[in-house]
Enzyme design. Structure first.
Site: not given
Ligand code: C5P
Length: 312
Positions: A12, A106, A143
């Site tokens: 992401k 990420m 996440d």
């Protein structure tokens, strides 16, 4: 019985990351717009005598710096969470192929966990599906729920409460990977230290910055999205790795629509106005930082899903 099953999950970028003050539990309330991008982790599970995990890069080389014990490896923890209370299910070996930079901001570890959740649920036929896996995901890491769901979403709380954002457009990005990773807790600690001088307010769902990002996404307009990109963790990441300021500046000079540190960094994302523009920006980035540190990606892409299942 299946001989093997593979699942993927995406990395992401945070298009917006608003961070509130530290909570009593040490976490921070967030308001985040996540976009899943086309770098992914693939987790393949095979029956084995005991649980184990191996992590390799797409060229098959071992990836250093990732714990392989069941207390710390997120993919193994995900597998054990799905199997909890079901000792009759056969142990699995997990092979992870890692495209996402380690400690890069990420959510690569979270993608491992999301892919492992989906792979184990499908392999063992535990039938949980996304709704059943979501609570496990939230416990594994802030996440992980987004890596399960993918696409583009607004996250609140620690980032685990997700609402999809409508966008039909494709956005093209150039990523400049860091030379060294950054530890997420260290970046939040630096955020807290910097916050002593400028105390943050708790993020609000009616944030103007959120409205600007949502409007740009809905319009599919990279120029307005570039202007709306914002990350409250960026000053903390730059404070710990001052060289990031140059990577951000290089993107602006190269003509990116917008630049920002992704999540807790150190990956820096340059937004392009088209695929063609991304390729041009990538050439400039590769000249400046070396081709090994540059990736061209696009988003949004789907969340965790099964890729293939092979019978014995
Ligand atoms: O949830 P996750 O394990 O990914 O978080 C890693 C670390 O990042 C936490 O231990 C915490 O230090 C920090 N964090 C935070 N607030 C969040 C998410 C993460 O302070 N909302």
């Amino acid at each position: 019985m299946l001989g093997r099953l593979a699942a993927r999950a995406p990395a992401k970028i945070n298009l917006l990351l608003e961070v509130g003050p530290a909570r009593p539990d040490g976490f921070h309330d967030l308001l985040s717009v996540f976009q899943a991008v086309s770098l992914e982790e693939v987790v393949t599970v095979t029956p084995a005598a005991t649980f184990g995990v191996e992590v390799r890069d797409p060229q098959g080389r071992p990836v250093p710096g990732i714990p392989d014990d069941p207390q710390h490896n997120l993919a193994l923890r995900a597998a054990l969470a799905v199997r909890a209370g079901r000792p009759e299910l056969p142990p699995l070996h997990l092979d992870v192929v890692k495209e996402v930079p380690v400690a890069g901001g990420m959510a690569g570890g979270s993608a491992d966990a999301a892919a492992a959740l989906v792979a184990c649920d499908a392999f063992w036929r535990t039938g949980m599906g996304l709704p059943g896996l979501h609570p496990f995901a939230a416990v594994l890491g802030s996440d992980v729920p987004f890596a399960l769901h993918g696409r583009t979403a607004v996250g609140t709380g620690r980032g685990e409460h997700l609402v999809p954002v409508m966008t039909t457009a494709r956005f093209d990005w150039v990523l400049v990977l860091g030379e060294e990773g950054l530890s997420t807790p260290a970046v939040f600690r630096e955020f807290d230290r910097l916050a002593l001088e400028h105390p943050p307010t708790p993020p609000r769902r009616d944030s103007e910055r959120l409205r600007a990002v949502e409007t740009a996404l809905r319009a599919g307009d990279p120029v307005s999205l570039g202007a709306a990109l914002a990350n409250d963790l960026q000053p903390a990441a730059v404070s710990l790795q001052p060289g990031l300021a140059r990577t951000l500046e290089a993107g602006r000079e190269a003509g990116a629509c917008g630049v920002l540190v992704s999540g807790s960094g150190p990956t820096v994302a340059w937004l392009a106005d088209s695929h063609r523009h991304a390729l041009d920006l990538a050439v400039l980035a590769a000249e400046r930082f070396g081709p090994d540190r540059v990736r061209t990606v696009h988003g949004p892409v789907p969340g965790a899903q099964v890729l293939e299942a092979v019978r014995r």
